[in-house]
Design a protein around this motif. Structure first.
Motif, PDB file in Angstrom:
ATOM      1  N   GLN A 132       0.455  -0.846  -0.220  1.00 44.17           N
ATOM      2  CA  GLN A 132      -0.384   0.141   0.102  1.00 44.17           C
ATOM      3  C   GLN A 132       1.211   1.426  -0.097  1.00 44.17           C
ATOM      4  N   LEU A 133       2.088   1.303   1.028  1.00 46.07           N
ATOM      5  CA  LEU A 133       2.899   2.590   0.818  1.00 46.07           C
ATOM      6  C   LEU A 133       3.105   2.553  -0.315  1.00 46.07           C
ATOM      7  N   ARG A 134       3.940   1.485  -1.155  1.00 46.12           N
ATOM      8  CA  ARG A 134       4.557   1.452  -2.176  1.00 46.12           C
ATOM      9  C   ARG A 134       3.783   1.982  -3.239  1.00 46.12           C
ATOM     10  N   ARG A 135       2.439   1.203  -3.525  1.00 44.43           N
ATOM     11  CA  ARG A 135       1.794   2.886  -4.689  1.00 44.43           C
ATOM     12  C   ARG A 135       1.007   3.253  -3.642  1.00 44.43           C
ATOM     13  N   LEU A 136       1.333   4.388  -2.597  1.00 41.93           N
ATOM     14  CA  LEU A 136       0.753   5.337  -1.950  1.00 41.93           C
ATOM     15  C   LEU A 136       1.805   6.490  -2.568  1.00 41.93           C
ATOM     16  N   LEU A 137       3.292   5.861  -3.005  1.00 39.39           N
ATOM     17  CA  LEU A 137       4.270   6.768  -2.962  1.00 39.39           C
ATOM     18  C   LEU A 137       4.670   6.732  -4.575  1.00 39.39           C
ATOM     19  N   ALA A 138       3.830   5.513  -5.261  1.00 38.23           N
ATOM     20  CA  ALA A 138       3.937   5.544  -6.865  1.00 38.23           C
ATOM     21  C   ALA A 138       2.738   6.874  -7.416  1.00 38.23           C
ATOM     22  N   GLU A 139       1.771   7.185  -6.686  1.00 38.19           N
ATOM     23  CA  GLU A 139       0.979   7.604  -6.890  1.00 38.19           C
ATOM     24  C   GLU A 139       1.403   9.214  -6.424  1.00 38.19           C
ATOM     25  N   ASN A 140       1.774   9.337  -5.423  1.00 38.04           N
ATOM     26  CA  ASN A 140       2.671  10.508  -4.791  1.00 38.04           C
ATOM     27  C   ASN A 140       3.075  11.061  -6.207  1.00 38.04           C
ATOM     28  N   GLN A 141       4.061  10.412  -6.926  1.00 39.93           N
ATOM     29  CA  GLN A 141       5.205  11.057  -7.556  1.00 39.93           C
ATOM     30  C   GLN A 141       4.455  11.646  -8.748  1.00 39.93           C
ATOM     31  N   ARG A 142       3.649  10.307  -9.596  1.00 44.06           N
ATOM     32  CA  ARG A 142       3.355  11.202 -10.805  1.00 44.06           C
ATOM     33  C   ARG A 142       2.238  12.171  -9.934  1.00 44.06           C
ATOM     34  N   GLU A 143       1.679  12.509  -9.039  1.00 41.82           N
ATOM     35  CA  GLU A 143       1.207  13.795  -9.025  1.00 41.82           C
ATOM     36  C   GLU A 143       2.323  14.948  -8.935  1.00 41.82           C
ATOM     37  N   LEU A 144       2.863  14.751  -8.083  1.00 43.06           N
ATOM     38  CA  LEU A 144       4.830  15.622  -8.438  1.00 43.06           C
ATOM     39  C   LEU A 144       5.041  15.782  -9.652  1.00 43.06           C
ATOM     40  N   GLN A 145       4.555  14.877 -10.711  1.00 42.26           N
ATOM     41  CA  GLN A 145       5.124  15.141 -11.489  1.00 42.26           C
ATOM     42  C   GLN A 145       4.357  15.509 -12.787  1.00 42.26           C
ATOM     43  N   ARG A 146       2.980  15.553 -12.247  1.00 44.75           N
ATOM     44  CA  ARG A 146       1.952  16.522 -13.029  1.00 44.75           C
ATOM     45  C   ARG A 146       2.418  18.045 -11.789  1.00 44.75           C
ATOM     46  N   ASP A 147       2.434  18.391 -10.931  1.00 46.70           N
ATOM     47  CA  ASP A 147       2.262  19.432 -10.732  1.00 46.70           C
ATOM     48  C   ASP A 147       3.706  19.852 -11.031  1.00 46.70           C
ATOM     49  N   GLN A 148       5.016  19.364 -11.308  1.00 48.99           N
ATOM     50  CA  GLN A 148       5.929  19.811 -11.371  1.00 48.99           C
ATOM     51  C   GLN A 148       5.327  20.855 -14.058  1.00 48.99           C
ATOM     52  N   VAL A 149       4.747  19.305 -14.020  1.00 51.42           N
ATOM     53  CA  VAL A 149       4.463  20.164 -15.378  1.00 51.42           C
ATOM     54  C   VAL A 149       4.044  21.032 -15.644  1.00 51.42           C
ATOM     55  N   VAL A 150       2.801  21.572 -14.644  1.00 52.49           N
ATOM     56  CA  VAL A 150       1.610  22.634 -14.582  1.00 52.49           C
ATOM     57  C   VAL A 150       2.042  23.975 -13.756  1.00 52.49           C
ATOM     58  N   LEU A 151       3.825  23.790 -13.101  1.00 56.83           N
ATOM     59  CA  LEU A 151       4.506  24.799 -12.562  1.00 56.83           C
ATOM     60  C   LEU A 151       5.193  25.357 -13.944  1.00 56.83           C
ATOM     61  N   GLY A 152       5.468  24.316 -14.468  1.00 57.28           N
ATOM     62  CA  GLY A 152       6.344  25.191 -15.347  1.00 57.28           C
ATOM     63  C   GLY A 152       5.211  26.026 -16.816  1.00 57.28           C
ATOM     64  N   LEU A 153       4.022  25.515 -16.605  1.00 56.30           N
ATOM     65  CA  LEU A 153       3.479  26.109 -17.715  1.00 56.30           C
ATOM     66  C   LEU A 153       2.843  27.826 -17.449  1.00 56.30           C
ATOM     67  N   VAL A 154       2.578  27.494 -16.116  1.00 57.30           N
ATOM     68  CA  VAL A 154       2.487  28.525 -14.963  1.00 57.30           C
ATOM     69  C   VAL A 154       3.836  29.564 -15.001  1.00 57.30           C
ATOM     70  N   GLN A 155       4.617  28.626 -14.765  1.00 58.15           N
ATOM     71  CA  GLN A 155       5.866  30.469 -15.083  1.00 58.15           C
ATOM     72  C   GLN A 155       5.849  30.576 -16.323  1.00 58.15           C
ATOM     73  N   GLU A 156       5.667  29.964 -17.201  1.00 58.11           N
ATOM     74  CA  GLU A 156       5.646  30.469 -18.584  1.00 58.11           C
ATOM     75  C   GLU A 156       4.467  31.298 -18.688  1.00 58.11           C
TER      76      GLU A 156
END
Length: 279
Positions: free
Chosen positions: A161-185
């Motif tokens: 369960q922790l592995r799945r949670l960490l994987a989901e958090n990692q995916r969310e972090l990657q999405r947030d980084q993409v969104v943050l990059g777009l906002v900065q642009e």
């Protein structure tokens, strides 16, 4: 096959992992009088007692019953106790296996103990109290092993369960980084000076227009407003949401102050400037 469910008293020094499962012992001996003696000895312990006249019958019982502890005679026709318990160890490794014998075939029994096929070797004739104590200890050993397996399974589930949670958090972090990059642009593309500050007055975002006007071509990000912004704009930020005319050389700017988040408990400030003749 024979069973005995008489249980006037019961050893409560340890509890089985499954509350609905009654402690079950299988007695294997080709001499009926030995089986009867063992049943009389163990009857008051509250065990479910199964019995078999040999190894083959014992395997048949194990195929259809959940057994915790096995007490087997060594000298039996067709299959010795060690041979029987070796098969049991392969097929039902969670059982606790005790060999009970009136003679000492030490080498084969020692080998079986070293292999893990036998938990203990006890001799005939037995001491009643010692035999009862050894069987009670065998049940405690079995239940401790069951509990360890249960905890291990739960730990494996939690880790998954922790592995799945960490994987989901990692995916969310990657999405947030993409969104943050777009906002900065997008922010950099705004043709007006824009400055964002946290609730402690640190500049956390500023576009190129803001750096040109207020930072003298140097980045404003990471510095505090008191260090980089002129007094008039600092005064505007110290009040509520509003706007003012700010004179910079020959150019008049309309400075707008907005809160980020709830004005009653803001998370930060937003400062936007535009030339007055553009409003």
């Amino acid at each position: 096959m024979n069973t005995n469910g008489d249980s006037p008293t019961r050893d409560t020094s340890a509890r089985p992992a499954d509350a609905e499962h009654q402690r079950t012992v299988l007695l294997v001996d080709d001499e009926e009088n030995m089986i009867s003696s063992l049943k009389r000895l163990l009857r008051r312990e509250g065990y479910r007692i199964l019995s078999a006249g040999g190894g083959a019958e014992g395997l048949e019982i194990l195929a259809t019953h959940r057994v915790d502890v096995i007490v087997s005679d060594q000298r039996m026709p067709q299959m010795t106790g060690v041979e029987f318990l070796r098969q049991v160890n392969t097929m039902y490794p969670d059982t606790v296996r005790i060999v009970l014998s009136g003679y000492t075939e030490l080498q084969s029994i020692t080998d079986a103990i070293n292999e893990g096929a036998i938990y203990k070797f006890l001799t005939k004739p037995w001491d009643d109290e010692q035999l009862r104590a050894n069987i009670q200890e065998a049940f405690r050993h079995k239940e401790l092993g069951d509990e360890n397996q249960r905890l291990s399974a739960e730990l494996t589930l939690v880790n998954e369960q922790l592995r799945r949670l960490l994987a989901e958090n990692q995916r969310e972090l990657q999405r947030d980084q993409v969104v943050l990059g777009l906002v900065q642009e997008i922010l950099q593309g705004v043709p007006l000076p824009v400055v964002g500050l946290d609730d402690e007055g640190m500049i956390v975002c500023a576009n190129q227009e803001a750096d040109r006007l207020l930072g003298r071509q140097a980045s404003l990000i990471g510095s505090f407003a008191q260090e980089r912004l002129p007094p008039d704009l600092l005064q505007l930020l110290s009040g509520g949401a509003g706007e003012m005319i700010w004179q910079q050389g020959d150019v008049c700017w309309l400075a707008r102050h907005r809160f980020i988040g709830d004005e009653a408990a803001p998370r930060g400030h937003l400062l936007i400037l535009s030339k007055e003749n553009q409003t």
